[in-house]
Design a protein around this motif. Sequence first.
Motif, PDB file in Angstrom:
ATOM      1  N   ALA A 109      -5.784   5.523   2.103  1.00 42.78           N
ATOM      2  CA  ALA A 109      -6.541   4.433   2.741  1.00 42.78           C
ATOM      3  C   ALA A 109      -7.984   4.439   2.258  1.00 42.78           C
ATOM      4  O   ALA A 109      -8.590   3.387   2.023  1.00 42.78           O
ATOM      5  N   ARG A 162      -9.626   0.811   2.671  1.00 45.63           N
ATOM      6  CA  ARG A 162      -9.181   0.182   3.918  1.00 45.63           C
ATOM      7  C   ARG A 162      -9.165   1.198   5.067  1.00 45.63           C
ATOM      8  O   ARG A 162      -8.365   1.075   5.987  1.00 45.63           O
ATOM      9  N   TYR A 190       0.832  -1.203   0.000  1.00 44.54           N
ATOM     10  CA  TYR A 190       0.000   0.000   0.000  1.00 44.54           C
ATOM     11  C   TYR A 190       0.871   1.260   0.000  1.00 44.54           C
ATOM     12  O   TYR A 190       0.550   2.258  -0.623  1.00 44.54           O
TER      13      TYR A 190
END
Lengths: 184, 571
Positions: free
Chosen positions: B17, B22, A160
Motif C-alpha cells: 500500500a 494508497r 492491487y
Amino acid sequence: MLDPSETPDPSAEKQRYELFVKNLLEHEPSIRAFLRGLLPTWQDVEEVTQEASLVAWRKFADFEEGTSFGGWFLTIARYEAMSYRRRLARTPMVFSAEVWDLLAAEVDEDEHGPARRQCLEICLQKLDATSRELLMKVYSPGAVMREVAKQSGKSEQAFYKVVQRLRSALLKCVSLAMAKEGLS
Amino acid sequence: MTDSNMNSHELELLIAAWLDGRLDDEGSHALQNALRTSRAARETFRQYARLDAALHDVADTSAMLDLTKLAAACVRPSSAEQSPTRAQESSDTEGSKTERRQRPFMQQMAKGSRVKPTSRKPIASLRMTPWYAALAVGILLVAFLIRGFSVDEPGTESIADLSPSEKTINTDAFSKVSLSKPPAPVAVLSSVEGVIWADSQLEVGHAFFEGESIRLEQGEARVSVGFGAEIVADAPCSLKFLSSDRIQLHDGEIAVDVAPWAAGFTVVTEEMDVVDLGTTFTVSVEAGEKAETTVLRGVVRVHPTKIEGEPRRGLLVSEGQRMSSDGKGSFVNVPQDQDEVQKQLGRLDFGVTGPYRPVDLSNTGQGLSTGDEDLHWQVVAGPAGVFSEPQYASVCEPERGYLPNDPDVSQWISTADWRTALPNAVYTFRTEFALDGYDLATMQLFGRFLADNGIESVRVNGNPVEVQSWVDNVKYQAFGDLQFRFVNITGGLVSGRNVVEIDVRNGMMRTGHVKDPPLSPIPNPMALRVEWYAFGRQQGIAQADDGVRLWRRIRDSVPPMSMLSYAGPEI
C-alpha cells in the motif's frame, strides 16, 4: 561565469568529468534504491537523486580517489533526502523522523545492486507475458496506477492484489537467485 | 494492529500500500510501528523498496525498447486532463501541490544556484538522458569555446526505424518466457516428394527459423539442419524448430541422421527427449498416445519427461532397439528384428551431400568475465587523436539500456575507455576464423549484430559486405534484443584464414529532460555484440548435390510473420 584569469585545462576537465560520470553511472541505481526506501514516491526519488548528483559534482573536488565513491555519494544522498523530507507535506505516506532515521541509518552501500538487477531481469523473463506486461505498465514512466487498473478490467482492489502477488513472487525469485549465487 | 501480532503477509500488504501510494492513516500507523520495533520488518521493507526501484529501472528500459510505451500511453490521461501519475498520486511537496519540477541543470551549472520551479514535469520524463549529460555539455562547451573547437551540427545521423515485435512462449505459469530477439535461421528444406503442406506451400530452399512450425499433410520431405542433422519427415507429421540443435515432434514420424560433430542434437516430444550420441534413428509420436524411438545406427539417450516425483533418468538405447512409452510414464525397451532395421535404413534417403557443419566462429565475449580481454576480437582502428593502437576488445559491464550480458552466448565488448568513446566516430572491430574443408559455395554466414550506436560497414577479407548501415539513436534508445540485426555474409570467403572487420559508429548523445532532446557531441558509450551462425557442407561431398546452394536462398530472408506468436524452447 568563468573567471578569464582562471582558464581551466580542458583535458583535465574532461578527465575529471569522465571519472565522475563513470562513478555516477555505476552507483546511481543503488542510490535510487536507497532513496526509494525513504521517499514516498518515485518522483521524489528522481528529484532527490538529481539533487544529490549535482551536489556530488560540486563537491567532487573533495572526493579522494581510491576511496569509496558509493559510500561518499550515499552520504550526500542521505543528507539531501533529509533536507527534502522537511519540505514534504505531512501525509500518511511520510514516515516519522524516528522511523526515517532508523531506515536511513541501517542502509550501507548496496554492492550487490547490479547482480540483483540481473536476477530480476531473469525472474521477469520467467513470468508469463501477461503478468510481465502488466508490471511494466504499472512501472512505466508516468503511468497512473488506477488507470492501468481500469484498463485491466479488474476492480482497483483486485488489481492491487495482483500487482502485490507479482511483486512478492519476484522478490522470492530474486532472493532465491541471489542466494544461489552466494549473495544476499 | 501492533507489530507483535502482525504476520509477514500483513506487513507485505502494508508495504504494498505504501509503494502504491494508497496507505491510509491507520495503515501508516501500523506500518511505522512495525518498522520502528522490528529489524526484520525493516529488512523486508528495504527488500521491497529495492525491488520497486529495480522495477522502475527495468520499466524505463522497456519504455526505451518501446515495448510498453504504447501500452502506457493508452492508460495515460490526455494533457488536458492530466491526473497525478502513480508517483504523484500520493505525495506533493509543500507549496507545489500540482506543479512538478524540472531542473534545468545547464542553468544551474551556469549560475551555480538553485533554479526555481519553472515548468510542469512531463508525464513521461526522459530517464534516458541523465542530468550529467547536460552537465557534460556545459563542461565541454566551455572547453570547446576556449579551444576554439567547432561542433558538428546535430541531427545529421540517420535514425533507425524500429519495428519492435515481441514473441511469447506460452507454457506453464512462471515457466513462460518472452522472446524478442530476432530468430536465427536453423534449417533449410532440401528435397520434397509429393508433398502437401498444411498452411503454405514451401519450396525447396525455404529457410526455417528458430520457433517456426511446419505440418506435412502428404508426401515426404527432407530438411537439413545447419547444426549437422538431416531429417526425413513422412506425412502426416508436425514439428517445430526450437533452436539450432533442437526440434520438437508433435505428431507423426521422422528419421534423423546426425553427423558426428552434431552429437547432442535433440528431438523433443511430449513423452521423452531423444538425445543423439552420434547416430541414425527414428522418432514417432501419436498425438496424446505414445512416443517411441528406434535406433538404426549408433546410440541415443532417452530422457523421459513425464515421470513426476522421480529423479531425472537418461536411458541408453542401442542400435536395433526400440524404446516406447505408453503415454502414462512407462517405458519399454524392445529389441527389433535386425533385418527389418537394415531394410528401414536402406529405404531412407538422407541425400548424398552429407549434413551441414557449423563453422567455429567466436561470439563476442563468449565464456569470459566482465573486464576480460577477448582473444578472438580486437579493436584495430578508431578516431585519430583518441585511438592510439590496436587492442584486444574487453568485455564491458552493460550500460543501462543495454541487453544484459550472457556469458554463455555473447557479451558486450569494446575498448578500455568505452564509456567515453568519441562521438561521431568509427571504431573498427576485427575477428578471424578458419574455413578448412568446406565447400565455399555452400557457405552461409550470419551475424546477429547489436551495436551502440550502429554499424557503418562490414568487410570480409577486405571486401565490403552488402550491409545497410544503421544508427540507433532515438528517444528512449535502448540496445536490447529488438535492436539485433542480421548481417548475411555470402561472398568474399576463402579457404583457410578469413578476417571479418566491423565498423561501429558511435553517435551523439541525447541530452536534456525535454520532449525532443537534442543530440550533443559529448563522449558516450560505444560497444558491440555479435552472435554468429555459420554453416557449410564438407568439401568433396557437396558437389554432388543439386541443393548445395540452398542456403543462399536464406539471404535477405526475414522471419515469417506467422512466427510472431510462436512457441519456442522451454526454459
